[in-house]
Motif scaffolding. Structure first.
Motif, mmCIF file in Angstrom:
data_model
loop_
_atom_site.group_PDB
_atom_site.id
_atom_site.type_symbol
_atom_site.label_atom_id
_atom_site.label_comp_id
_atom_site.label_asym_id
_atom_site.label_seq_id
_atom_site.Cartn_x
_atom_site.Cartn_y
_atom_site.Cartn_z
ATOM 1 N N ALA A 134 -47.721 46.143 78.906
ATOM 2 C CA ALA A 134 -46.346 45.877 78.499
ATOM 3 C C ALA A 134 -46.186 45.904 76.984
ATOM 4 O O ALA A 134 -47.091 45.544 76.231
ATOM 5 C CB ALA A 134 -45.911 44.519 79.032
ATOM 6 N N ASP A 135 -45.007 46.348 76.547
ATOM 7 C CA ASP A 135 -44.624 46.195 75.143
ATOM 8 C C ASP A 135 -44.154 44.762 74.918
ATOM 9 O O ASP A 135 -43.674 44.091 75.835
ATOM 10 C CB ASP A 135 -43.508 47.171 74.782
ATOM 11 C CG ASP A 135 -43.986 48.618 74.765
ATOM 12 O OD1 ASP A 135 -45.042 48.874 74.167
ATOM 13 O OD2 ASP A 135 -43.303 49.474 75.360
ATOM 14 N N ILE A 136 -44.281 44.308 73.673
ATOM 15 C CA ILE A 136 -43.974 42.917 73.337
ATOM 16 C C ILE A 136 -42.542 42.793 72.835
ATOM 17 O O ILE A 136 -42.101 43.538 71.958
ATOM 18 C CB ILE A 136 -44.948 42.388 72.257
ATOM 19 C CG1 ILE A 136 -46.382 42.410 72.790
ATOM 20 C CG2 ILE A 136 -44.555 40.977 71.822
ATOM 21 C CD1 ILE A 136 -46.626 41.512 73.978
ATOM 22 N N SER A 147 -52.445 38.417 82.879
ATOM 23 C CA SER A 147 -52.370 39.310 84.043
ATOM 24 C C SER A 147 -51.042 40.057 84.116
ATOM 25 O O SER A 147 -51.006 41.245 84.467
ATOM 26 C CB SER A 147 -52.600 38.521 85.334
ATOM 27 O OG SER A 147 -51.553 37.593 85.569
ATOM 28 N N VAL A 148 -49.955 39.384 83.764
ATOM 29 C CA VAL A 148 -48.627 39.986 83.914
ATOM 30 C C VAL A 148 -48.401 41.121 82.927
ATOM 31 O O VAL A 148 -47.686 42.086 83.218
ATOM 32 C CB VAL A 148 -47.531 38.905 83.792
ATOM 33 C CG1 VAL A 148 -46.134 39.525 83.747
ATOM 34 C CG2 VAL A 148 -47.631 37.927 84.951
ATOM 35 N N LYS A 149 -49.026 41.059 81.756
ATOM 36 C CA LYS A 149 -48.821 42.111 80.749
ATOM 37 C C LYS A 149 -49.290 43.476 81.251
ATOM 38 O O LYS A 149 -48.852 44.516 80.729
ATOM 39 C CB LYS A 149 -49.534 41.773 79.444
ATOM 40 C CG LYS A 149 -51.045 41.733 79.513
ATOM 41 C CD LYS A 149 -51.647 41.417 78.155
ATOM 42 C CE LYS A 149 -53.149 41.204 78.228
ATOM 43 N NZ LYS A 149 -53.901 42.337 78.787
ATOM 44 N N ASP A 150 -50.147 43.503 82.246
ATOM 45 C CA ASP A 150 -50.622 44.774 82.790
ATOM 46 C C ASP A 150 -49.699 45.338 83.863
ATOM 47 O O ASP A 150 -49.919 46.452 84.344
ATOM 48 C CB ASP A 150 -52.028 44.600 83.379
ATOM 49 C CG ASP A 150 -53.066 44.270 82.326
ATOM 50 O OD1 ASP A 150 -52.917 44.736 81.181
ATOM 51 O OD2 ASP A 150 -54.021 43.532 82.638
ATOM 52 N N VAL A 151 -48.668 44.565 84.233
ATOM 53 C CA VAL A 151 -47.739 44.987 85.282
ATOM 54 C C VAL A 151 -46.343 45.254 84.717
ATOM 55 O O VAL A 151 -45.679 46.214 85.100
ATOM 56 C CB VAL A 151 -47.657 43.907 86.385
ATOM 57 C CG1 VAL A 151 -46.704 44.348 87.497
ATOM 58 C CG2 VAL A 151 -49.037 43.608 86.951
ATOM 59 N N ALA A 152 -45.910 44.403 83.798
ATOM 60 C CA ALA A 152 -44.549 44.487 83.250
ATOM 61 C C ALA A 152 -44.405 45.641 82.271
ATOM 62 O O ALA A 152 -45.399 46.169 81.752
ATOM 63 C CB ALA A 152 -44.195 43.175 82.560
ATOM 64 N N SER A 153 -43.138 46.013 81.993
ATOM 65 C CA SER A 153 -42.878 47.026 80.956
ATOM 66 C C SER A 153 -42.655 46.352 79.602
ATOM 67 O O SER A 153 -43.034 46.897 78.566
ATOM 68 C CB SER A 153 -41.655 47.864 81.330
ATOM 69 O OG SER A 153 -40.498 47.057 81.478
ATOM 70 N N ILE A 204 -35.352 42.281 85.864
ATOM 71 C CA ILE A 204 -35.490 41.362 84.728
ATOM 72 C C ILE A 204 -35.833 39.998 85.316
ATOM 73 O O ILE A 204 -35.040 39.426 86.075
ATOM 74 C CB ILE A 204 -34.196 41.272 83.898
ATOM 75 C CG1 ILE A 204 -33.819 42.650 83.336
ATOM 76 C CG2 ILE A 204 -34.345 40.262 82.769
ATOM 77 C CD1 ILE A 204 -32.461 42.688 82.647
ATOM 78 N N LEU A 205 -37.006 39.496 84.988
ATOM 79 C CA LEU A 205 -37.482 38.223 85.538
ATOM 80 C C LEU A 205 -37.572 37.197 84.424
ATOM 81 O O LEU A 205 -38.264 37.416 83.425
ATOM 82 C CB LEU A 205 -38.855 38.411 86.196
ATOM 83 C CG LEU A 205 -39.514 37.159 86.796
ATOM 84 C CD1 LEU A 205 -38.664 36.570 87.911
ATOM 85 C CD2 LEU A 205 -40.914 37.488 87.297
ATOM 86 N N VAL A 206 -36.861 36.084 84.587
ATOM 87 C CA VAL A 206 -36.855 35.024 83.585
ATOM 88 C C VAL A 206 -37.487 33.779 84.193
ATOM 89 O O VAL A 206 -37.059 33.314 85.255
ATOM 90 C CB VAL A 206 -35.424 34.686 83.121
ATOM 91 C CG1 VAL A 206 -35.449 33.604 82.050
ATOM 92 C CG2 VAL A 206 -34.719 35.940 82.598
ATOM 93 N N ALA A 207 -38.501 33.240 83.518
ATOM 94 C CA ALA A 207 -39.155 32.015 83.970
ATOM 95 C C ALA A 207 -38.779 30.884 83.029
ATOM 96 O O ALA A 207 -39.108 30.920 81.842
ATOM 97 C CB ALA A 207 -40.668 32.202 84.002
ATOM 98 N N LYS A 214 -42.599 42.788 89.800
ATOM 99 C CA LYS A 214 -42.428 44.200 90.148
ATOM 100 C C LYS A 214 -42.995 45.070 89.028
ATOM 101 O O LYS A 214 -42.728 44.809 87.846
ATOM 102 C CB LYS A 214 -40.945 44.521 90.329
ATOM 103 C CG LYS A 214 -40.657 45.994 90.626
ATOM 104 C CD LYS A 214 -39.202 46.346 90.382
ATOM 105 C CE LYS A 214 -38.292 45.748 91.414
ATOM 106 N NZ LYS A 214 -36.897 46.266 91.275
ATOM 107 N N PRO A 215 -43.778 46.094 89.342
ATOM 108 C CA PRO A 215 -44.263 46.988 88.283
ATOM 109 C C PRO A 215 -43.110 47.546 87.448
ATOM 110 O O PRO A 215 -42.127 48.054 87.989
ATOM 111 C CB PRO A 215 -44.976 48.101 89.071
ATOM 112 C CG PRO A 215 -45.426 47.431 90.332
ATOM 113 C CD PRO A 215 -44.327 46.460 90.666
ATOM 114 N N GLY A 216 -43.231 47.411 86.130
ATOM 115 C CA GLY A 216 -42.199 47.903 85.224
ATOM 116 C C GLY A 216 -41.093 46.927 84.926
ATOM 117 O O GLY A 216 -40.160 47.241 84.166
ATOM 118 N N ALA A 217 -41.167 45.714 85.482
ATOM 119 C CA ALA A 217 -40.116 44.718 85.223
ATOM 120 C C ALA A 217 -40.184 44.196 83.793
ATOM 121 O O ALA A 217 -41.228 44.243 83.136
ATOM 122 C CB ALA A 217 -40.242 43.556 86.208
#
Length: 287
Positions: A2-4, A250-256, A204-207, A221-224
């Motif tokens: 993922a980009d930051i 872990s999530v940085k490898d799935v998200a965009s 778009i997932l907000v925690a 979701k991949p690319g979220a």
């Protein structure tokens, strides 16, 4: 990977712009915008937040008119101070640092702040304006999230946004802001059935829950786009560190796109507080 979404860098840019705006106001003979942060007791986390806000005021050329009170301060004493600040022409923004000691009614105190000086955007009138899509002061953390999405050209229109957390501070106002940008919004929380499946449906997932590493890679979701509002202090190996509600590793490898903790949403919250105060000043003084 993922980009930051770099909230720290964007906050610095926005604060530079605010400092230049304030310098122009003062050069033209105007007074500095004033922010009053009220803190009760000696909660270490609250004290750190208040120091950050006071330093930001100084950096931008604003006046910090904050007051610190002992833990045994009464409701009546605080109510009187808020009333005085409401009528003080030097004050453009008022914020009550939460949480307050248990004997104080925080809702009553927040409701007493004049809506046009409500720097945290929590007065019922400002929340009502948000519901109606009218101009008004907006809650700082959700407004900071929306600024981040705008800066990185992430358009919520037509996207499915899932907001996990329903607090009046973050979850509810952010859901309204995303809805105003034509997202389809799902509000989720601790009682949502099959929360992982709901989270996986999000573009778009907000925690915004306050539970360390709640969101894992299998919930994304991949690319979220993943926005982590959580700030949790954990202790390990004899030291303490800050983590979010998202398992970043872990999530940085799935998200965009993903926000880090620290350095993501946190710096934006303080910056939007400053922006709200300047906006209030301009509305009240400059018309």
């Amino acid at each position: 990977m993922a980009d930051i979404l770099d909230g720290k860098a964007l906050a610095q840019t926005l604060q530079t712009d605010l400092a230049q705006q304030i310098a122009k106001i003062k050069a033209a003979g105007g007074r500095s915008p004033g922010l009053a942060v009220l803190m009760v007791g000696d909660n270490p986390a609250s004290a750190a937040y208040v120091r950050n806000k006071e330093r930001a005021c100084e950096k931008l050329g604003m006046v910090s008119l904050g007051k610190h009170f002992p833990a045994n301060t009464t409701q009546a004493e605080l109510s009187q101070v808020i009333d005085e600040l409401n009528h003080d022409d030097r004050v453009d923004g008022i914020l009550v640092q939460l949480p307050l000691p248990d004997h104080l009614d925080s809702v009553a105190l927040l409701n007493q702040i004049h809506p046009d000086k409500d720097a945290d955007g929590l007065h019922p009138m400002n929340l009502g304006r948000l519901v109606r899509g009218e101009v008004g002061l907006q809650s700082c953390t959700p407004a900071g999230v929306m600024k981040l999405l705008e800066e990185y050209h992430i358009d919520p229109r037509g996207k499915h946004a899932v907001v996990i957390g329903r607090s009046i501070l973050v979850g509810k106002p952010l859901g309204l802001m995303l809805l105003a940008q034509d997202a389809t919004v799902t509000m989720a929380h601790s009682r949502t059935p099959d929360l992982p499946a709901v989270a996986r449906s999000a573009d778009i997932l907000v925690a915004a829950v306050g539970r360390p590493n709640l969101i894992t890679a299998d919930m994304v979701k991949p690319g979220a786009v993943v926005i982590d509002v959580g700030i949790n202090r954990i202790t390990d190996d004899g030291g303490g560190r800050l983590v979010g509600d998202v398992d970043f590793a872990s999530v940085k490898d799935v998200a965009s796109w993903i926000t880090p903790v620290p350095g993501g949403v946190g710096p934006m919250t303080v910056t939007m507080l400053m922006a709200n105060t300047v906006w209030s000043y301009l509305r009240r003084v400059a018309g």
